[in-house]
Design an enzyme around this catalytic site. Structure first.
Site, PDB file in Angstrom:
ATOM      1  N   ARG A 149      39.673  26.636  40.298  1.00 30.79           N
ATOM      2  CA  ARG A 149      40.896  26.889  41.072  1.00 30.79           C
ATOM      3  C   ARG A 149      41.739  25.621  41.228  1.00 30.79           C
ATOM      4  NH1 ARG A 149      39.797  31.907  44.437  1.00 30.79           N
ATOM      5  NH2 ARG A 149      41.637  31.469  45.645  1.00 30.79           N
ATOM      6  N   TYR A 152      45.500  25.049  40.268  1.00 32.82           N
ATOM      7  CA  TYR A 152      46.492  25.623  41.193  1.00 32.82           C
ATOM      8  C   TYR A 152      46.489  24.860  42.513  1.00 32.82           C
ATOM      9  CZ  TYR A 152      48.970  29.331  43.778  1.00 32.82           C
ATOM     10  OH  TYR A 152      49.858  30.046  44.545  1.00 32.82           O
ATOM     11  N   ASN A 181      48.451  34.882  51.599  1.00 32.45           N
ATOM     12  CA  ASN A 181      48.405  36.113  50.774  1.00 32.45           C
ATOM     13  C   ASN A 181      49.496  37.113  51.144  1.00 32.45           C
ATOM     14  OD1 ASN A 181      45.682  34.866  50.943  1.00 32.45           O
ATOM     15  ND2 ASN A 181      45.208  36.394  49.391  1.00 32.45           N
ATOM     16  N   ARG A 193      44.934  40.614  41.730  1.00 28.39           N
ATOM     17  CA  ARG A 193      44.876  40.313  43.170  1.00 28.39           C
ATOM     18  C   ARG A 193      44.289  41.498  43.920  1.00 28.39           C
ATOM     19  NH1 ARG A 193      50.281  36.654  44.300  1.00 28.39           N
ATOM     20  NH2 ARG A 193      51.174  37.627  42.469  1.00 28.39           N
ATOM     21  N   VAL A 194      43.744  41.188  45.079  1.00 24.45           N
ATOM     22  CA  VAL A 194      42.901  42.182  45.732  1.00 24.45           C
ATOM     23  C   VAL A 194      43.671  43.434  46.154  1.00 24.45           C
ATOM     24  CG1 VAL A 194      43.028  41.132  48.056  1.00 24.45           C
ATOM     25  CG2 VAL A 194      41.026  42.447  47.388  1.00 24.45           C
ATOM     26  N   PHE A 198      42.737  47.048  44.493  1.00 25.12           N
ATOM     27  CA  PHE A 198      42.136  48.117  45.304  1.00 25.12           C
ATOM     28  C   PHE A 198      43.008  49.376  45.290  1.00 25.12           C
ATOM     29  CE2 PHE A 198      39.365  45.315  48.364  1.00 25.12           C
ATOM     30  CZ  PHE A 198      38.601  44.923  47.273  1.00 25.12           C
ATOM     31  N   GLN A 216      34.191  37.821  53.146  1.00 25.59           N
ATOM     32  CA  GLN A 216      35.255  36.794  53.135  1.00 25.59           C
ATOM     33  C   GLN A 216      36.535  37.400  53.710  1.00 25.59           C
ATOM     34  OE1 GLN A 216      34.069  38.405  50.476  1.00 25.59           O
ATOM     35  NE2 GLN A 216      35.401  38.302  48.685  1.00 25.59           N
ATOM     36  N   ASP A 279      35.550  30.681  45.807  1.00 25.03           N
ATOM     37  CA  ASP A 279      36.358  31.672  46.519  1.00 25.03           C
ATOM     38  C   ASP A 279      36.326  31.324  48.020  1.00 25.03           C
ATOM     39  OD1 ASP A 279      37.243  34.762  45.620  1.00 25.03           O
ATOM     40  OD2 ASP A 279      36.891  34.496  47.761  1.00 25.03           O
ATOM     41  N   PRO A 280      37.477  31.047  48.637  1.00 21.90           N
ATOM     42  CA  PRO A 280      37.462  30.665  50.055  1.00 21.90           C
ATOM     43  C   PRO A 280      36.829  31.740  50.944  1.00 21.90           C
ATOM     44  CG  PRO A 280      39.587  30.173  49.083  1.00 21.90           C
ATOM     45  CD  PRO A 280      38.828  30.968  48.062  1.00 21.90           C
TER      46      PRO A 280
HETATM   47  P1  NAD Z   1      54.348  35.857  40.213  1.00 18.20           P
HETATM   48  O1  NAD Z   1      53.347  35.461  39.164  1.00 18.20           O
HETATM   49  O2  NAD Z   1      54.710  37.285  40.335  1.00 18.20           O
HETATM   50  O3  NAD Z   1      55.688  35.034  40.007  1.00 18.20           O
HETATM   51  C1  NAD Z   1      55.774  33.777  39.409  1.00 18.20           C
HETATM   52  C2  NAD Z   1      56.980  33.775  38.484  1.00 18.20           C
HETATM   53  O4  NAD Z   1      57.134  32.471  37.919  1.00 18.20           O
HETATM   54  C3  NAD Z   1      56.807  34.740  37.307  1.00 18.20           C
HETATM   55  O5  NAD Z   1      57.996  35.463  37.138  1.00 18.20           O
HETATM   56  C4  NAD Z   1      56.540  33.825  36.126  1.00 18.20           C
HETATM   57  O6  NAD Z   1      56.945  34.382  34.900  1.00 18.20           O
HETATM   58  C5  NAD Z   1      57.338  32.592  36.513  1.00 18.20           C
HETATM   59  N1  NAD Z   1      56.841  31.339  35.930  1.00 18.20           N
HETATM   60  C6  NAD Z   1      55.566  30.892  35.900  1.00 18.20           C
HETATM   61  N2  NAD Z   1      55.519  29.667  35.320  1.00 18.20           N
HETATM   62  C7  NAD Z   1      56.807  29.353  34.999  1.00 18.20           C
HETATM   63  C8  NAD Z   1      57.406  28.226  34.386  1.00 18.20           C
HETATM   64  N3  NAD Z   1      56.673  27.174  33.972  1.00 18.20           N
HETATM   65  N4  NAD Z   1      58.755  28.222  34.202  1.00 18.20           N
HETATM   66  C9  NAD Z   1      59.509  29.280  34.592  1.00 18.20           C
HETATM   67  N5  NAD Z   1      58.984  30.381  35.180  1.00 18.20           N
HETATM   68  C10 NAD Z   1      57.653  30.411  35.382  1.00 18.20           C
HETATM   69  O7  NAD Z   1      53.805  35.281  41.578  1.00 18.20           O
HETATM   70  P2  NAD Z   1      54.382  35.424  43.063  1.00 18.20           P
HETATM   71  O8  NAD Z   1      53.327  36.052  43.879  1.00 18.20           O
HETATM   72  O9  NAD Z   1      55.742  36.007  43.046  1.00 18.20           O
HETATM   73  O10 NAD Z   1      54.454  33.895  43.510  1.00 18.20           O
HETATM   74  C11 NAD Z   1      55.676  33.177  43.526  1.00 18.20           C
HETATM   75  C12 NAD Z   1      55.430  31.779  44.087  1.00 18.20           C
HETATM   76  O11 NAD Z   1      54.903  31.883  45.417  1.00 18.20           O
HETATM   77  C13 NAD Z   1      54.428  30.954  43.282  1.00 18.20           C
HETATM   78  O12 NAD Z   1      54.863  29.622  43.235  1.00 18.20           O
HETATM   79  C14 NAD Z   1      53.156  31.056  44.095  1.00 18.20           C
HETATM   80  O13 NAD Z   1      52.340  29.928  43.923  1.00 18.20           O
HETATM   81  C15 NAD Z   1      53.688  31.158  45.516  1.00 18.20           C
HETATM   82  N6  NAD Z   1      52.740  31.854  46.397  1.00 18.20           N
HETATM   83  C16 NAD Z   1      52.579  33.208  46.346  1.00 18.20           C
HETATM   84  C17 NAD Z   1      51.644  33.821  47.172  1.00 18.20           C
HETATM   85  C18 NAD Z   1      51.452  35.314  47.173  1.00 18.20           C
HETATM   86  O14 NAD Z   1      50.563  35.800  47.897  1.00 18.20           O
HETATM   87  N7  NAD Z   1      52.213  36.106  46.469  1.00 18.20           N
HETATM   88  C19 NAD Z   1      50.871  33.052  48.037  1.00 18.20           C
HETATM   89  C20 NAD Z   1      51.036  31.681  48.034  1.00 18.20           C
HETATM   90  C21 NAD Z   1      51.993  31.082  47.233  1.00 18.20           C
HETATM   91  N1  UDP Z   2      38.742  40.271  45.539  1.00 16.66           N
HETATM   92  C1  UDP Z   2      37.844  41.338  45.491  1.00 16.66           C
HETATM   93  N2  UDP Z   2      38.034  42.299  44.540  1.00 16.66           N
HETATM   94  C2  UDP Z   2      39.067  42.278  43.652  1.00 16.66           C
HETATM   95  C3  UDP Z   2      39.981  41.194  43.711  1.00 16.66           C
HETATM   96  C4  UDP Z   2      39.772  40.207  44.663  1.00 16.66           C
HETATM   97  O1  UDP Z   2      36.898  41.421  46.298  1.00 16.66           O
HETATM   98  O2  UDP Z   2      39.162  43.201  42.832  1.00 16.66           O
HETATM   99  C5  UDP Z   2      38.560  39.254  46.589  1.00 16.66           C
HETATM  100  C6  UDP Z   2      38.535  37.819  46.086  1.00 16.66           C
HETATM  101  O3  UDP Z   2      37.230  37.436  45.685  1.00 16.66           O
HETATM  102  C7  UDP Z   2      39.013  37.079  47.303  1.00 16.66           C
HETATM  103  C8  UDP Z   2      40.001  38.037  47.973  1.00 16.66           C
HETATM  104  O4  UDP Z   2      39.668  39.325  47.458  1.00 16.66           O
HETATM  105  O5  UDP Z   2      37.966  36.835  48.189  1.00 16.66           O
HETATM  106  C9  UDP Z   2      41.465  37.730  47.681  1.00 16.66           C
HETATM  107  O6  UDP Z   2      41.619  37.595  46.290  1.00 16.66           O
HETATM  108  P1  UDP Z   2      43.040  37.382  45.589  1.00 16.66           P
HETATM  109  O7  UDP Z   2      42.782  37.149  44.137  1.00 16.66           O
HETATM  110  O8  UDP Z   2      43.950  38.494  45.941  1.00 16.66           O
HETATM  111  O9  UDP Z   2      43.660  36.081  46.275  1.00 16.66           O
HETATM  112  P2  UDP Z   2      43.064  34.650  46.681  1.00 16.66           P
HETATM  113  O10 UDP Z   2      43.260  34.619  48.150  1.00 16.66           O
HETATM  114  O11 UDP Z   2      41.617  34.555  46.302  1.00 16.66           O
HETATM  115  O12 UDP Z   2      43.895  33.688  45.929  1.00 16.66           O
END
Ligand code: NAD
Ligand code: UDP
Length: 349
Positions: A149, A152, A181, A193-194, A198, A216, A279-280
């Site tokens: 991980r 990231y 999340n 993603r979870v 699901f 978790q 996994d946290p």
């Molecule tokens: P996502 O994967 O749906 O969106 C990411 C977008 O970035 C995609 O459209 C992808 O094609 C584009 N991308 C990736 N690498 C690129 C690059 N090098 N140049 C140009 N485009 C690029 O994910 P998301 O859930 O929409 O997340 C968006 C942002 O929010 C990310 O930076 C992610 O780390 C952050 N974030 C999201 C969550 C969440 O739960 N959704 C949580 C924490 C942080």
């Molecule tokens: N997870 C799970 N089943 C799945 C996908 C994810 O039990 O099919 C768990 C995963 O191990 C983690 C939590 O759900 O503990 C959240 O996972 P996710 O990938 O959505 O996000 P994370 O917070 O780990 O980045």
């Protein structure tokens, strides 16, 4: 003569704009009357997410990868470009680090030249597997620097460092939000993603794959709440952050599985699969800072948000008939081909 000049209207760059969060953000900013430049390399994002904006006169899509520099005229930069799900960011970990180091540097250089304000989408992953619970912004985290991980987690940590250093060294106007999340319509169904896993498993009557014993915890924020928080942060005067944005209601993964089964009325059974490395074990945001400085807190409770997300996937499932579920994500329980991001699948032919 037609004039498009409006002093309130900003030229806003949204990187990662075709992704899950990015497409919601583009929609909200367009509705506010701004001009949107949506930049994406379509690695995990999709044209489908922005299809309804493509003909809009204030919307422009640019195919570009932020690991390469780009020159544009902008007032605001929302930097969301980075694969976000563990399956996707571990697919090409070197690229993930590059998006956070080279990519963020290029966006900061753009902000420096244009004097634009820049917001970085950081993450709760900067806290790693936290020993402090819930997590306040002052907690420095517990992160493995060399695990699967790390590309990231450490990438996002160095992105924050770059943001702060550009702020201190060059006085760039920055904002950092740590997103917990988040779920909702437009999540990629194949990203592992979870919540999406699901829901799709339940709708298709497949086994619900709980990793580990499911004890978790995570705290799930509905996308509309999150987007509101991000925009408030961007427009808040004089704040740099980091500020946590997320829903402080905490659930075990097993509780989430049970909720999804009950809301979908599914007959799916829960099965347990190996817990991925690092996994946290727990995660919940302390959002005192967001409450006080942005007057922000989530309004949509898990059940309500899940219902909206289930409705979206039901519609999506009907439109695409049989939608394959990318249930597995570890080497032990995964099928490599089924875990590729959409862009990679497309490239693979
Ligand atoms: P996502 O994967 O749906 O969106 C990411 C977008 O970035 C995609 O459209 C992808 O094609 C584009 N991308 C990736 N690498 C690129 C690059 N090098 N140049 C140009 N485009 C690029 O994910 P998301 O859930 O929409 O997340 C968006 C942002 O929010 C990310 O930076 C992610 O780390 C952050 N974030 C999201 C969550 C969440 O739960 N959704 C949580 C924490 C942080
Ligand atoms: N997870 C799970 N089943 C799945 C996908 C994810 O039990 O099919 C768990 C995963 O191990 C983690 C939590 O759900 O503990 C959240 O996972 P996710 O990938 O959505 O996000 P994370 O917070 O780990 O980045």
């Amino acid at each position: 003569m037609h004039s498009s000049f409006d002093p309130e209207r900003k030229k806003i760059l949204v990187t990662g704009g075709a992704g899950f969060l990015g497409s919601h953000l583009c929609g909200r900013l367009l509705a506010q009357g701004h001009q949107i430049l949506c930049l994406d390399n379509y690695f995990t994002g999709s044209k489908e997410n922005i299809r309804s904006f493509l003909d809009h006169p204030r919307f422009e899509a640019i195919r570009h990868d932020i690991v390469h520099p780009i020159d544009l005229e902008v007032d605001r930069i929302y930097n969301l470009a980075c694969p976000a799900s563990p399956v996707h960011y571990q697919f090409d970990p070197v690229r993930t680090v590059q998006a956070n180091v080279l990519g963020v540097t290029h966006m900061l250089e753009l902000a420096r030249r244009t004097k634009a304000r820049i917001l970085q989408a950081s993450t709760s992953e900067v806290y790693g597997d936290p020993e402090v619970h819930p997590q306040p912004e002052s907690y420095w985290g517990n992160v493995n620097p060399i695990g699967p991980r790390s590309c990231y987690d450490e990438g996002k940590r160095v992105a924050e460092t770059l943001m702060m250093d550009y702020h201190r060294q060059y006085r760039i106007d920055i904002r950092i939000v740590r997103i917990f999340n988040t779920y909702g319509p437009a999540m990629a169904p194949n990203d592992g993603r979870v919540v999406s896993n699901f829901i799709l498993q339940a709708l298709q009557g497949n086994e619900i794959t709980v990793y580990g014993d499911g004890s978790q915890t995570r705290s799930f924020c509905y996308v509309d709440d999150l987007i509101e928080g991000i925009i408030r942060m961007m427009e808040a005067p004089g704040l740099t952050g980091p500020v946590n944005l997320g829903n402080p209601e905490e659930f075990t993964v097993l509780e989430l599985a049970e909720k999804v089964i009950s809301l979908t009325g599914s007959r799916s059974k829960i099965v347990h699969k190996p817990l991925p490395q690092d996994d946290p074990t727990q995660r919940r945001p302390d959002i005192t800072s967001a409450r006080e400085s942005l007057s922000w807190e989530p309004k949509i409770r898990l059940e309500e948000g899940l219902k909206k997300t289930i409705a979206y996937f039901e519609q999506y499932g009907l439109a695409t008939k049989a939608l394959p579920v990318r249930a597995a994500r570890t080497k032990q329980n995964g099928n490599a081909a089924s875990r590729l991001p959409t862009g990679a699948l497309r490239r693979a032919g």
